[in-house]
Design a protein around this motif. Structure first.
Motif, PDB file in Angstrom:
ATOM      1  N   SER A 176       0.835  -1.205   0.000  1.00 17.01           N
ATOM      2  CA  SER A 176       0.000   0.000   0.000  1.00 17.01           C
ATOM      3  C   SER A 176       0.866   1.250   0.000  1.00 17.01           C
ATOM      4  O   SER A 176       0.561   2.243  -0.646  1.00 17.01           O
ATOM      5  N   PHE A 177       1.980   1.176   0.733  1.00 13.85           N
ATOM      6  CA  PHE A 177       2.912   2.306   0.773  1.00 13.85           C
ATOM      7  C   PHE A 177       3.397   2.640  -0.628  1.00 13.85           C
ATOM      8  O   PHE A 177       3.529   3.789  -1.012  1.00 13.85           O
ATOM      9  N   LEU A 178       3.626   1.578  -1.416  1.00  9.27           N
ATOM     10  CA  LEU A 178       4.120   1.773  -2.780  1.00  9.27           C
ATOM     11  C   LEU A 178       2.995   2.086  -3.754  1.00  9.27           C
ATOM     12  O   LEU A 178       3.218   2.221  -4.944  1.00  9.27           O
ATOM     13  N   GLY A 179       1.766   2.163  -3.239  1.00 10.62           N
ATOM     14  CA  GLY A 179       0.645   2.487  -4.115  1.00 10.62           C
ATOM     15  C   GLY A 179       0.088   1.272  -4.840  1.00 10.62           C
ATOM     16  O   GLY A 179      -0.633   1.404  -5.819  1.00 10.62           O
ATOM     17  N   LEU A 180       0.438   0.068  -4.366  1.00  7.49           N
ATOM     18  CA  LEU A 180      -0.040  -1.137  -5.039  1.00  7.49           C
ATOM     19  C   LEU A 180      -1.099  -1.867  -4.222  1.00  7.49           C
ATOM     20  O   LEU A 180      -1.524  -2.952  -4.574  1.00  7.49           O
ATOM     21  N   GLY A 181      -1.491  -1.267  -3.101  1.00 10.18           N
ATOM     22  CA  GLY A 181      -2.471  -1.939  -2.253  1.00 10.18           C
ATOM     23  C   GLY A 181      -3.756  -1.145  -2.154  1.00 10.18           C
ATOM     24  O   GLY A 181      -4.444  -0.966  -3.153  1.00 10.18           O
ATOM     25  N   ALA A 182      -4.005  -0.638  -0.947  1.00 13.28           N
ATOM     26  CA  ALA A 182      -5.253   0.063  -0.687  1.00 13.28           C
ATOM     27  C   ALA A 182      -5.459   1.209  -1.665  1.00 13.28           C
ATOM     28  O   ALA A 182      -4.532   1.916  -2.030  1.00 13.28           O
ATOM     29  N   LYS A 183      -6.696   1.371  -2.099  1.00 14.65           N
ATOM     30  CA  LYS A 183      -7.005   2.486  -3.003  1.00 14.65           C
ATOM     31  C   LYS A 183      -7.435   3.686  -2.174  1.00 14.65           C
ATOM     32  O   LYS A 183      -8.176   3.549  -1.213  1.00 14.65           O
ATOM     33  N   PRO A 184      -6.979   4.882  -2.546  1.00 12.62           N
ATOM     34  CA  PRO A 184      -7.436   6.063  -1.833  1.00 12.62           C
ATOM     35  C   PRO A 184      -8.943   6.219  -2.025  1.00 12.62           C
ATOM     36  O   PRO A 184      -9.435   5.803  -3.065  1.00 12.62           O
ATOM     37  N   PRO A 185      -9.665   6.789  -1.083  1.00 14.04           N
ATOM     38  CA  PRO A 185      -9.183   7.428   0.138  1.00 14.04           C
ATOM     39  C   PRO A 185      -9.202   6.496   1.353  1.00 14.04           C
ATOM     40  O   PRO A 185      -9.153   6.986   2.468  1.00 14.04           O
ATOM     41  N   SER A 186      -9.301   5.169   1.154  1.00 15.05           N
ATOM     42  CA  SER A 186      -9.478   4.280   2.305  1.00 15.05           C
ATOM     43  C   SER A 186      -8.316   4.453   3.291  1.00 15.05           C
ATOM     44  O   SER A 186      -7.178   4.658   2.900  1.00 15.05           O
ATOM     45  N   ALA A 187      -8.656   4.391   4.578  1.00 13.52           N
ATOM     46  CA  ALA A 187      -7.667   4.585   5.622  1.00 13.52           C
ATOM     47  C   ALA A 187      -6.881   3.293   5.802  1.00 13.52           C
ATOM     48  O   ALA A 187      -7.361   2.357   6.419  1.00 13.52           O
ATOM     49  N   GLU A 188      -5.709   3.223   5.198  1.00 10.42           N
ATOM     50  CA  GLU A 188      -4.857   2.043   5.354  1.00 10.42           C
ATOM     51  C   GLU A 188      -3.522   2.542   5.846  1.00 10.42           C
ATOM     52  O   GLU A 188      -3.003   3.546   5.353  1.00 10.42           O
ATOM     53  N   TRP A 189      -2.940   1.851   6.814  1.00  8.65           N
ATOM     54  CA  TRP A 189      -1.745   2.378   7.486  1.00  8.65           C
ATOM     55  C   TRP A 189      -0.584   2.629   6.532  1.00  8.65           C
ATOM     56  O   TRP A 189       0.074   3.670   6.600  1.00  8.65           O
ATOM     57  N   GLY A 190      -0.306   1.663   5.661  1.00  8.20           N
ATOM     58  CA  GLY A 190       0.819   1.827   4.732  1.00  8.20           C
ATOM     59  C   GLY A 190       0.627   3.043   3.835  1.00  8.20           C
ATOM     60  O   GLY A 190       1.546   3.836   3.625  1.00  8.20           O
ATOM     61  N   ALA A 191      -0.591   3.184   3.316  1.00 11.66           N
ATOM     62  CA  ALA A 191      -0.880   4.319   2.433  1.00 11.66           C
ATOM     63  C   ALA A 191      -0.786   5.633   3.213  1.00 11.66           C
ATOM     64  O   ALA A 191      -0.363   6.661   2.675  1.00 11.66           O
ATOM     65  N   MET A 192      -1.187   5.597   4.499  1.00 12.44           N
ATOM     66  CA  MET A 192      -1.111   6.815   5.314  1.00 12.44           C
ATOM     67  C   MET A 192       0.339   7.225   5.536  1.00 12.44           C
ATOM     68  O   MET A 192       0.682   8.413   5.498  1.00 12.44           O
ATOM     69  N   VAL A 193       1.205   6.238   5.775  1.00 14.78           N
ATOM     70  CA  VAL A 193       2.624   6.556   5.945  1.00 14.78           C
ATOM     71  C   VAL A 193       3.157   7.178   4.654  1.00 14.78           C
ATOM     72  O   VAL A 193       3.894   8.161   4.675  1.00 14.78           O
ATOM     73  N   ALA A 194       2.733   6.612   3.514  1.00 16.85           N
ATOM     74  CA  ALA A 194       3.202   7.144   2.221  1.00 16.85           C
ATOM     75  C   ALA A 194       2.806   8.604   2.066  1.00 16.85           C
ATOM     76  O   ALA A 194       3.610   9.434   1.622  1.00 16.85           O
ATOM     77  N   SER A 195       1.584   8.953   2.456  1.00 17.20           N
ATOM     78  CA  SER A 195       1.171  10.354   2.290  1.00 17.20           C
ATOM     79  C   SER A 195       1.910  11.237   3.291  1.00 17.20           C
ATOM     80  O   SER A 195       2.119  12.425   3.041  1.00 17.20           O
ATOM     81  N   GLY A 196       2.335  10.655   4.408  1.00 21.49           N
ATOM     82  CA  GLY A 196       3.089  11.424   5.393  1.00 21.49           C
ATOM     83  C   GLY A 196       4.490  11.757   4.914  1.00 21.49           C
ATOM     84  O   GLY A 196       5.080  12.763   5.296  1.00 21.49           O
ATOM     85  N   VAL A 197       5.037  10.891   4.056  1.00 24.26           N
ATOM     86  CA  VAL A 197       6.385  11.118   3.551  1.00 24.26           C
ATOM     87  C   VAL A 197       6.434  12.392   2.710  1.00 24.26           C
ATOM     88  O   VAL A 197       7.437  13.092   2.665  1.00 24.26           O
ATOM     89  N   GLU A 198       5.305  12.705   2.061  1.00 25.27           N
ATOM     90  CA  GLU A 198       5.266  13.906   1.225  1.00 25.27           C
ATOM     91  C   GLU A 198       5.294  15.195   2.051  1.00 25.27           C
ATOM     92  O   GLU A 198       5.665  16.244   1.555  1.00 25.27           O
ATOM     93  N   VAL A 199       4.807  15.093   3.279  1.00 24.18           N
ATOM     94  CA  VAL A 199       4.823  16.288   4.138  1.00 24.18           C
ATOM     95  C   VAL A 199       5.655  15.968   5.374  1.00 24.18           C
ATOM     96  O   VAL A 199       5.152  15.819   6.466  1.00 24.18           O
ATOM     97  N   PHE A 200       6.950  15.862   5.119  1.00 22.49           N
ATOM     98  CA  PHE A 200       7.868  15.397   6.146  1.00 22.49           C
ATOM     99  C   PHE A 200       7.879  16.292   7.375  1.00 22.49           C
ATOM    100  O   PHE A 200       8.111  15.841   8.480  1.00 22.49           O
ATOM    101  N   ASP A 201       7.624  17.589   7.175  1.00 23.38           N
ATOM    102  CA  ASP A 201       7.643  18.517   8.306  1.00 23.38           C
ATOM    103  C   ASP A 201       6.547  18.216   9.305  1.00 23.38           C
ATOM    104  O   ASP A 201       6.696  18.424  10.492  1.00 23.38           O
ATOM    105  N   SER A 202       5.411  17.727   8.800  1.00 29.68           N
ATOM    106  CA  SER A 202       4.303  17.388   9.688  1.00 29.68           C
ATOM    107  C   SER A 202       4.484  15.940  10.118  1.00 29.68           C
ATOM    108  O   SER A 202       3.879  15.038   9.564  1.00 29.68           O
ATOM    109  N   TRP A 203       5.335  15.744  11.132  1.00 31.56           N
ATOM    110  CA  TRP A 203       5.762  14.392  11.525  1.00 31.56           C
ATOM    111  C   TRP A 203       4.604  13.480  11.882  1.00 31.56           C
ATOM    112  O   TRP A 203       4.644  12.284  11.690  1.00 31.56           O
ATOM    113  N   TRP A 204       3.504  14.092  12.392  1.00 35.86           N
ATOM    114  CA  TRP A 204       2.418  13.258  12.908  1.00 35.86           C
ATOM    115  C   TRP A 204       1.691  12.478  11.806  1.00 35.86           C
ATOM    116  O   TRP A 204       1.106  11.444  12.073  1.00 35.86           O
TER     117      TRP A 204
END
Lengths: 522, 287
Positions: B219-247
């Motif tokens: 999901s982190f690599l975009g091959l699993g959960a489809k947006p906007p479903s709340a999936e942990w791997g996909a959420m981490v991936a979207s967090g990487v784009e906004v590194f300043d917002s650590w949470w």
């Protein structure tokens, strides 16, 4: 790691003696011999002008080469002389006559002649590389030692806007030919042009690696004003690292920070936010064999009224603007902001009701990993999905890697798509491709002859001459496009440039991002 | 007061160690969270109505993401996506891998050769790469991600169960059963299965963490959960784009961490409990 250490050492080496004489302890280099480090996310395949069309390639080649015409500052509405000291377009718009500036020398000291101009332009056209289309149907000829004419088969008022493109740089024909350069597809000069430049621009190429670093040195033979920095290092760095580097003083300019990233940038840095010329848009296919939903004209209307444009601007960050039409604000013929679509949920619901579609469900495809000016497509798509849910349209998001997504898009298999269009050259004629039956119109199954009003407006825009007349014609074309077309222009995201206060003269340019030679040191 | 310790003492020693207790509590907590998600989540996990990228604070204790969605609610709802899929995935791997391994071990000859060479083939590829290839070929969706991980996960069960079955097959009690006229199926079920279950169960529990990591990795690599479903791997991936917002990346990351840890602790415990060789060591360390 070794390169980083070397670079830091080098930076210190240039900064230390200067700090000693300026006395205030700043690292600001003196004009003429300082080093400027620019961080950007590379979109770079080659430094051969005739074969490139990538963002970073434009940026690098602008510094290495000169073109016949150029733009003054960031204004792309008026081409101004460069290597050509004057230019004149014939009344029928078919013949462009250019008088060359005298006394211009290439970086090896040899003079620039009309033969070099003819060779360079013919090479771009004849090699059949990515940018060849710019000169399709244009014959280049030398009339005398200082005059060149460019003759087009059809009226070509866009030509003066095309010529400033770094793709059409003038190369040293003798040097290029010596290294295998020809004006047909057999040309072999690319390898040489990736190791050294053969131009007359403010800089020379010292080294190039398309994946990590480009180094430029000031060209002592340059005919114009000497650039402020003697050496420019352009590094391939991810946006998050760009931010760290520029805050640490490891680089002086960062080109690719997103709206969210610049919000928290250190106060001691300059942040320049300018709406880019990239227009992010939605399209809904007209091809009935691809979708049973989107070809319904009322459906496009429902989407146009259902999208929350302010909400999208919020995601894109300060400096971004809504796109009232497909032509971005910098270019002649752009629609004024007051004609931009506004969110109207009730109107969207009414349009959906009038369409006769019951609980429509559509698939929205978009590239998952690329960003436009630092802005990823994913949050935009998720917000549009949520906007359209309010209207009663269920959107199924289908992100895919750019190669897969672009393939689906080009072959016209997408039901709905979220894409962007950056101008190939800053003339509105570049946007004629969105008309029915034209390349992009075709991608969304918009066949010629299906929308008379739009096609007539497009025909007029393509042929009319004169600035005021062209502006009006392109306004009309976009109004028609917005009324009945399958494209929904959304926003122009902001290009954010973060720099150290020592760097002056930074301006965002829609074609080459930044002109390195224009930068000053304080 | 006296009944609790008594009930406690009735637990096997292996389950009374600190790691086992921690693992058990964490796993149980996540199961409860997954079941009671609608009651626990303070917001709709898909509603984009909070301020964007707000740090943790009152009203949004885990902060909000790029679109103004509550991360706490998304992490809680994420348990409903990840846990059942992980369980399903491991159950299917056990079933398919175990059965294939048993067939290979019990029948031997060409069945053994065919199945085990296939397993070797799977082992020859790096796990995550093979899963990525399968997921990319099938198209991104959670169902396909499970299928992709299944393709790489069954092989280890096949190998273990084949080895175990092979060891049991020649035992006298199995042979006597066959001579008494047990059918193949009955022999497998009655004589062989009980000897295989324990080790496979341990492997399955330990594998739960790996499976969750693989699933959220896809999901982190975009091959699993489809947006906007709340999936942990996909959420981490979207967090990487906004590194300043650590949470944005930290909290779903912690969720993955705790679930994986919990299952690893439980797997260790199970192994110790079922392995007679470690029994004494456990007795000494039990609470």
């Amino acid at each position: 790691m070794a390169t980083r250490t070397n670079l830091t050492a080098l930076l210190l080496a240039t900064a230390l003696p200067l700090a000693a004489c300026s006395g205030d302890g700043s690292r600001t280099p003196a004009a003429g011999d300082g080093t400027l480090v620019i961080d950007t996310s590379f979109d770079l395949k080659t430094a051969d002008p005739g074969r490139m069309y990538e963002t970073t390639g434009m940026f690098v080649n602008k510094a290495l080469y000169d073109t016949l015409l150029t733009f003054d500052g960031s204004d792309v509405k008026k081409p101004v002389p460069a290597l050509a000291k004057s230019f004149e377009l014939s009344d029928d718009g078919k013949v462009l006559t250019l008088k060359l500036r005298s006394g211009v020398k290439f970086s090896d000291g040899s003079p620039l002649t009309a033969d070099d101009v003819v060779f360079s332009l013919n090479r771009v056209r004849g090699m059949k590389g990515t940018p060849s289309f710019l000169l399709e149907g244009v014959e280049v000829a030398k009339t005398d030692a200082t005059t060149v004419t460019m003759t087009s088969k059809v009226p070509n008022p866009a030509l003066p806007y095309i010529l400033p493109n770094p793709v059409l740089s003038i190369l040293n024909s003798k040097v290029v030919m010596k290294h295998g350069g020809t004006t047909d597809p057999k040309d072999k000069a690319e390898k040489y042009l990736n190791s050294a430049s053969a131009g007359s621009g403010p800089y020379k190429l010292e080294s190039l690696s398309v994946s990590s670093k480009v180094v430029l040195r000031a060209n002592p033979e340059y005919y114009g004003r000497k650039p402020a920095y003697g050496k420019v290092v352009i590094r391939n760095v991810e946006a998050a690292t760009q931010k760290l580097n520029v805050q640490r003083g490891d680089s002086q300019v960062a080109l690719n920070l997103s709206g969210d990233q610049v919000k928290t940038v250190a106060g001691s840095l300059e942040v320049l936010k300018t709406a880019s010329a990239n227009v992010i848009y939605l399209h809904a296919t007209r091809n009935k064999s691809v979708s049973k939903t989107t070809p319904n004209p009322k459906f496009a209307e429902a989407v146009r009224k259902g999208v929350d444009y302010q909400g999208l601007l919020e995601l894109a960050g300060a400096g971004s603007v809504q796109a009232p039409g497909m032509i971005p604000s910098q270019i002649l013929g752009a629609l004024p902001q007051d004609q931009a679509a506004k969110r109207d949920v009730a109107g969207a619901k009414a349009a959906l009701k009038a369409s006769g579609l019951k609980n429509p469900k559509v698939k929205l495809e978009y590239p998952s990993e690329i960003t436009v000016n630092g802005l990823p497509f994913q949050p935009l798509a998720e917000r549009i999905q949520s906007n359209l849910k309010d209207v009663g349209i269920t959107v199924d998001l289908a992100p895919a890697p750019i190669s897969t997504a672009a393939d689906n898009y080009r072959t016209g298999k997408e039901e709905m798509g979220l894409w962007y269009w950056g101008p190939d050259y800053p003339d509105p004629s570049d946007y004629l491709v969105f008309l029915p039956g034209k390349p992009v119109g075709q991608r969304v199954g918009w066949k010629p002859g299906t929308d008379k009003a739009v096609e007539d407006a497009g025909e007029k825009a393509a042929t009319v001459l004169g600035e005021a007349e062209r502006r009006q014609a392109y306004h009309d074309m976009q109004t028609e496009l917005n009324d009945s077309g399958p494209f929904i222009p959304l926003i122009q995201p902001s290009q954010n440039i973060v720099s150290a206060t020592s760097v002056t003269g930074l301006k965002y340019h829609p074609v080459w991002t930044v002109d390195v030679a224009d930068l000053g040191a304080k | 007061m006296r009944r609790l310790p008594q009930a406690w003492r009735r637990l096997p020693e292996a389950w009374r160690r600190p790691l086992a207790v921690t693992g058990g509590i964490m796993a149980l907590a996540w199961v409860v969270i997954a079941l009671a998600a609608p009651l626990l989540a303070p917001h709709d996990p898909l509603a984009q109505d909070l301020p964007r990228l707000a740090g943790p604070g009152p009203g949004h204790w885990f902060g909000t993401d790029q679109l103004g969605r509550d991360i706490l609610s998304r992490v809680v709802y994420g348990a409903r996506v990840s846990l059942p899929l992980t369980l399903l995935l491991v159950a299917l791997s056990v079933l398919i891998g175990g059965l294939l391994g048993a067939i290979a071990g019990y029948f031997g000859r060409w069945a053994d050769e065919a199945i085990m060479r296939l397993a070797d083939l799977v082992f020859a590829f790096p796990t995550i790469i093979l899963a990525m290839v399968v997921a990319a070929a099938l198209g991104p969706s959670l169902g396909n991600a499970v299928l992709a991980v299944l393709v790489v996960a069954w092989a280890s069960y096949a190998r273990v169960s084949r080895g175990l079955v092979l060891a049991v097959r020649g035992q006298e009690y199995v042979l006597s059963g066959r001579l008494l006229g047990f059918s193949t199926w009955r022999s497998l079920r009655v004589d062989v299965l009980p000897n295989v279950t324990g080790p496979i169960l341990v492997l399955a529990t330990l594998d739960m963490g790996t499976a969750l990591l693989l699933l959220s990795g896809l999901s982190f690599l975009g091959l699993g959960a489809k947006p906007p479903s709340a999936e942990w791997g996909a959420m981490v991936a979207s967090g990487v784009e906004v590194f300043d917002s650590w949470w944005v990346a930290t909290f779903p990351g912690l969720a993955i961490l705790t679930v994986v840890l919990a299952f690893n602790f439980l797997g260790d415990t199970l192994r110790d409990a079922l392995d007679p060789r470690t029994a004494r060591a456990i007795k000494e360390r039990a609470l």
